[in-house]
Scaffold this motif. Structure first.
Motif, PDB file in Angstrom:
ATOM      1  N   SER A 239     -27.587 -33.296   0.758  1.00 39.43           N
ATOM      2  CA  SER A 239     -27.080 -32.238   1.629  1.00 39.43           C
ATOM      3  C   SER A 239     -28.223 -31.364   2.119  1.00 39.43           C
ATOM      4  O   SER A 239     -29.138 -31.033   1.377  1.00 39.43           O
ATOM      5  N   ARG A 240     -28.136 -31.018   3.399  1.00 41.24           N
ATOM      6  CA  ARG A 240     -29.197 -30.200   3.969  1.00 41.24           C
ATOM      7  C   ARG A 240     -29.023 -28.754   3.530  1.00 41.24           C
ATOM      8  O   ARG A 240     -27.933 -28.236   3.447  1.00 41.24           O
ATOM      9  N   GLY A 241     -30.124 -28.099   3.272  1.00 35.52           N
ATOM     10  CA  GLY A 241     -30.077 -26.720   2.842  1.00 35.52           C
ATOM     11  C   GLY A 241     -31.425 -26.280   2.330  1.00 35.52           C
ATOM     12  O   GLY A 241     -32.390 -27.056   2.313  1.00 35.52           O
ATOM     13  N   PRO A 242     -31.548 -25.032   1.909  1.00 32.94           N
ATOM     14  CA  PRO A 242     -32.830 -24.521   1.432  1.00 32.94           C
ATOM     15  C   PRO A 242     -33.243 -25.174   0.117  1.00 32.94           C
ATOM     16  O   PRO A 242     -32.405 -25.616  -0.675  1.00 32.94           O
ATOM     17  N   ALA A 312     -31.358 -16.620  -3.409  1.00 29.88           N
ATOM     18  CA  ALA A 312     -30.373 -17.434  -2.700  1.00 29.88           C
ATOM     19  C   ALA A 312     -30.130 -16.888  -1.300  1.00 29.88           C
ATOM     20  O   ALA A 312     -29.804 -15.705  -1.137  1.00 29.88           O
ATOM     21  N   PRO A 313     -30.288 -17.723  -0.270  1.00 32.27           N
ATOM     22  CA  PRO A 313     -30.014 -17.269   1.097  1.00 32.27           C
ATOM     23  C   PRO A 313     -28.514 -17.225   1.385  1.00 32.27           C
ATOM     24  O   PRO A 313     -27.704 -17.752   0.621  1.00 32.27           O
ATOM     25  N   ARG A 314     -28.175 -16.594   2.505  1.00 32.13           N
ATOM     26  CA  ARG A 314     -26.782 -16.496   2.915  1.00 32.13           C
ATOM     27  C   ARG A 314     -26.579 -17.290   4.203  1.00 32.13           C
ATOM     28  O   ARG A 314     -27.425 -17.296   5.082  1.00 32.13           O
ATOM     29  N   TRP A 315     -25.413 -17.919   4.294  1.00 29.21           N
ATOM     30  CA  TRP A 315     -25.102 -18.710   5.479  1.00 29.21           C
ATOM     31  C   TRP A 315     -24.616 -17.797   6.598  1.00 29.21           C
ATOM     32  O   TRP A 315     -23.707 -16.993   6.423  1.00 29.21           O
ATOM     33  N   HIS A 316     -25.276 -17.891   7.747  1.00 28.50           N
ATOM     34  CA  HIS A 316     -24.927 -17.069   8.903  1.00 28.50           C
ATOM     35  C   HIS A 316     -24.022 -17.882   9.821  1.00 28.50           C
ATOM     36  O   HIS A 316     -24.445 -18.899  10.392  1.00 28.50           O
ATOM     37  N   CYS A 321     -26.949 -21.175  10.234  1.00 29.65           N
ATOM     38  CA  CYS A 321     -28.152 -21.499   9.452  1.00 29.65           C
ATOM     39  C   CYS A 321     -28.207 -20.588   8.227  1.00 29.65           C
ATOM     40  O   CYS A 321     -27.482 -19.591   8.139  1.00 29.65           O
ATOM     41  N   TRP A 322     -29.096 -20.950   7.291  1.00 28.91           N
ATOM     42  CA  TRP A 322     -29.314 -20.130   6.098  1.00 28.91           C
ATOM     43  C   TRP A 322     -30.295 -19.019   6.435  1.00 28.91           C
ATOM     44  O   TRP A 322     -31.311 -19.250   7.089  1.00 28.91           O
ATOM     45  N   CYS A 323     -30.004 -17.801   5.978  1.00 29.88           N
ATOM     46  CA  CYS A 323     -30.813 -16.643   6.358  1.00 29.88           C
ATOM     47  C   CYS A 323     -31.241 -15.832   5.136  1.00 29.88           C
ATOM     48  O   CYS A 323     -30.490 -15.702   4.158  1.00 29.88           O
ATOM     49  N   LEU A 324     -32.454 -15.290   5.212  1.00 31.54           N
ATOM     50  CA  LEU A 324     -32.988 -14.342   4.243  1.00 31.54           C
ATOM     51  C   LEU A 324     -33.602 -13.174   5.010  1.00 31.54           C
ATOM     52  O   LEU A 324     -34.104 -13.349   6.121  1.00 31.54           O
ATOM     53  N   ASN A 325     -33.562 -12.005   4.413  1.00 30.11           N
ATOM     54  CA  ASN A 325     -34.127 -10.819   5.058  1.00 30.11           C
ATOM     55  C   ASN A 325     -35.606 -10.681   4.685  1.00 30.11           C
ATOM     56  O   ASN A 325     -35.938 -10.260   3.585  1.00 30.11           O
ATOM     57  N   PHE A 326     -36.482 -11.065   5.610  1.00 29.74           N
ATOM     58  CA  PHE A 326     -37.914 -10.950   5.386  1.00 29.74           C
ATOM     59  C   PHE A 326     -38.486  -9.672   5.999  1.00 29.74           C
ATOM     60  O   PHE A 326     -39.713  -9.518   6.063  1.00 29.74           O
ATOM     61  N   ASN A 327     -37.621  -8.790   6.465  1.00 29.73           N
ATOM     62  CA  ASN A 327     -38.049  -7.521   7.059  1.00 29.73           C
ATOM     63  C   ASN A 327     -39.066  -7.717   8.189  1.00 29.73           C
ATOM     64  O   ASN A 327     -40.057  -6.998   8.298  1.00 29.73           O
ATOM     65  N   GLY A 328     -38.809  -8.713   9.012  1.00 31.13           N
ATOM     66  CA  GLY A 328     -39.636  -8.945  10.174  1.00 31.13           C
ATOM     67  C   GLY A 328     -40.919  -9.702   9.922  1.00 31.13           C
ATOM     68  O   GLY A 328     -41.683  -9.964  10.861  1.00 31.13           O
ATOM     69  N   ARG A 329     -41.167 -10.109   8.698  1.00 26.41           N
ATOM     70  CA  ARG A 329     -42.427 -10.786   8.366  1.00 26.41           C
ATOM     71  C   ARG A 329     -42.373 -12.288   8.631  1.00 26.41           C
ATOM     72  O   ARG A 329     -43.396 -12.945   8.637  1.00 26.41           O
ATOM     73  N   VAL A 330     -41.197 -12.846   8.825  1.00 24.55           N
ATOM     74  CA  VAL A 330     -41.041 -14.271   9.116  1.00 24.55           C
ATOM     75  C   VAL A 330     -40.223 -14.406  10.395  1.00 24.55           C
ATOM     76  O   VAL A 330     -39.167 -13.773  10.536  1.00 24.55           O
ATOM     77  N   THR A 331     -40.703 -15.235  11.322  1.00 27.92           N
ATOM     78  CA  THR A 331     -40.060 -15.340  12.632  1.00 27.92           C
ATOM     79  C   THR A 331     -39.614 -16.754  12.984  1.00 27.92           C
ATOM     80  O   THR A 331     -38.912 -16.942  13.971  1.00 27.92           O
ATOM     81  N   VAL A 332     -40.028 -17.760  12.208  1.00 27.54           N
ATOM     82  CA  VAL A 332     -39.688 -19.149  12.511  1.00 27.54           C
ATOM     83  C   VAL A 332     -38.899 -19.744  11.339  1.00 27.54           C
ATOM     84  O   VAL A 332     -39.333 -19.642  10.186  1.00 27.54           O
ATOM     85  N   ALA A 333     -37.752 -20.345  11.645  1.00 26.08           N
ATOM     86  CA  ALA A 333     -36.943 -20.974  10.598  1.00 26.08           C
ATOM     87  C   ALA A 333     -37.656 -22.208  10.067  1.00 26.08           C
ATOM     88  O   ALA A 333     -38.177 -23.020  10.826  1.00 26.08           O
ATOM     89  N   ASN A 337     -39.744 -21.685   3.922  1.00 31.37           N
ATOM     90  CA  ASN A 337     -39.607 -20.250   3.696  1.00 31.37           C
ATOM     91  C   ASN A 337     -38.878 -19.965   2.377  1.00 31.37           C
ATOM     92  O   ASN A 337     -37.895 -20.628   2.049  1.00 31.37           O
ATOM     93  N   PHE A 338     -39.368 -18.969   1.637  1.00 30.08           N
ATOM     94  CA  PHE A 338     -38.699 -18.609   0.381  1.00 30.08           C
ATOM     95  C   PHE A 338     -39.048 -17.188  -0.023  1.00 30.08           C
ATOM     96  O   PHE A 338     -40.030 -16.598   0.453  1.00 30.08           O
ATOM     97  N   GLN A 339     -38.230 -16.647  -0.901  1.00 33.20           N
ATOM     98  CA  GLN A 339     -38.473 -15.376  -1.592  1.00 33.20           C
ATOM     99  C   GLN A 339     -38.234 -15.599  -3.077  1.00 33.20           C
ATOM    100  O   GLN A 339     -37.234 -16.198  -3.459  1.00 33.20           O
ATOM    101  N   LEU A 340     -39.161 -15.114  -3.911  1.00 30.49           N
ATOM    102  CA  LEU A 340     -39.045 -15.280  -5.360  1.00 30.49           C
ATOM    103  C   LEU A 340     -38.748 -13.945  -6.021  1.00 30.49           C
ATOM    104  O   LEU A 340     -39.368 -12.923  -5.705  1.00 30.49           O
TER     105      LEU A 340
END
Length: 397
Positions: A239-242, A312-316, A321-333, A337-340
């Protein structure tokens, strides 16, 4: 007289004296004696300690960002007296939030904010470059920090990490560690070239490192000390996903992620040619927090080892797509991409701790990625973790 002129004057004075000497065989000994005597007789040695300390403190406080902060490094390189004062003045990265000397890359990041960096990938030579972001919204001009080169082997892949962008090899004087993956690219190990804490075990019996059949540092034992393990969960259903990843930081206790927690800190490079001033470690602070370099083996600690898991990202629904809040630091899906965040099994974790991002990594352009990290991990550890995301993982996607 401007301070830069003072630095240039001192180095020029000693440099002109060091060029004197007739006998080539005795040149090194003669030059060192002449330099010491000349400096003792110069007016720089007669500057009152209080006045000199006040001047250097003002310089350290005014030059807080690169590239002007290189003046602070120049001050520490003038002489032993200046170096001793700079050791006392310059605070650790944990407290000041400033990267100054090379050893800062092995020390935990700031506590109160993410230190913003970015990585540039060169596909031609399989090399990755880590830079300190000098401007918040620009990834063009930055202060070089580390470089890593990808080396494919029959059963694994190594990423050799170095302080020198032009010499990225394990035989280099500036080699500080490596990242190694398994054949599938689902499990990784981070190795440090020197012990992260007292009692650390080396995985390779190598007392010296050789380069062109010559010993580089025969006095200092070198080797590969495992400091972290990274694993990506297999995606058997396809299955596709993060990606789902986990980082076990063998050299950092779980309590370090808490408000008053303490992480181990290296205060000097063991190899004499890695630091500008080998015998005098920087950042030897008297505070209780910075004494963490004396921590014993983590296996004896009651609170266990720090574990990081991707947030864990949230589905928009609208974007699909799966989304995470990078506070503007990431612009390309990107699947990279990850947050730890800190994870503790069978332990109730506070909500603010669950939201506290220790490391985030994401794509912003062609072969350009942002890397932001904070306490309790170092730039070296964060860089190695991000390198693991570049590998193609067929079983995980």
């Amino acid at each position: 007289m401007p301070f830069k002129s003072i630095i240039h004057d001192v180095k020029g004075e000693l440099g002109s004296i060091s060029r004197k000497g007739k006998s080539r065989s005795l040149r090194v000994v003669q030059d060192s004696l002449v330099c010491i005597n000349a400096f003792k007789q110069s007016y720089w040695a007669n500057v009152p300690y209080e006045l000199l300390r006040d001047v250097l403190m003002r310089i350290e406080e005014s030059e807080v960002t690169w590239p002007t902060r290189k003046t602070v490094v120049s001050c520490a390189g003038v002489c032993r007296n200046w170096r001793e004062i700079m050791k006392e003045i310059v605070k650790t990265l944990e407290i000041s939030g400033n990267l100054t000397f090379p050893i800062s890359l092995k020390q935990p990041g700031p506590r109160d904010s993410l230190l913003q960096c970015y990585i540039k990938r060169s596909c031609n030579n399989q090399t990755y470059y880590l830079y300190l972001g000098l401007y918040q919204f620009s990834n063009e001009d930055g202060k070089f920090l580390l470089a890593a080169r990808k080396c494919r082997r029959p059963t694994c892949t190594d990423y050799i990490i170095s302080l020198n962008a032009d010499d990225v090899s394990k035989g280099s004087n500036t080699y500080i560690g490596k990242l190694r993956s398994n054949f599938l690219g689902t499990k990784f190990e981070i190795y440090d070239s020197q012990p992260p804490n007292v009692g650390a075990k080396v995985t390779k019996s190598c007392s010296t490192r050789l380069m062109n059949a010559k010993q580089i540092s025969p006095r200092v034992p070198t080797g590969s000390y495992p400091i972290a393990h990274i694993s990506y969960k297999l995606n058997v259903l396809g299955s596709r996903g993060p990606r789902r990843m986990q980082c076990i930081m063998d050299a950092i206790p779980t309590s370090s992620s808490e408000l008053e927690g303490v992480a181990p800190m290296q205060t000097e490079f063991l190899h004499s040619n890695l630091d500008t001033f080998p015998s005098l470690p920087f950042f030897r602070s008297k505070s209780t927090r910075t004494k963490s370099s004396q921590l014993g083996p983590l296996s004896s600690l009651r609170d266990g080892i720090l574990v990081l898991k991707n947030k864990a990202p949230r589905w928009h629904e609208q974007l699909q797509c799966w989304c995470l809040n990078f506070n503007g630091r990431v612009t390309v899906a990107s699947v990279k991409n990850f947050q730890l965040v800190a994870f503790a099994e069978n332990v109730v974790v506070r909500q603010e701790q669950q939201e506290n991002v220790i490391l985030q990594f994401g794509k912003v352009g062609n072969d350009v990625f942002t890397m932001d990290y904070q306490y309790p991990i170092s730039a070296f550890q964060a860089f190695a973790i991000c390198l693991s995301s570049f590998d193609t993982k067929i079983a995980c996607e």
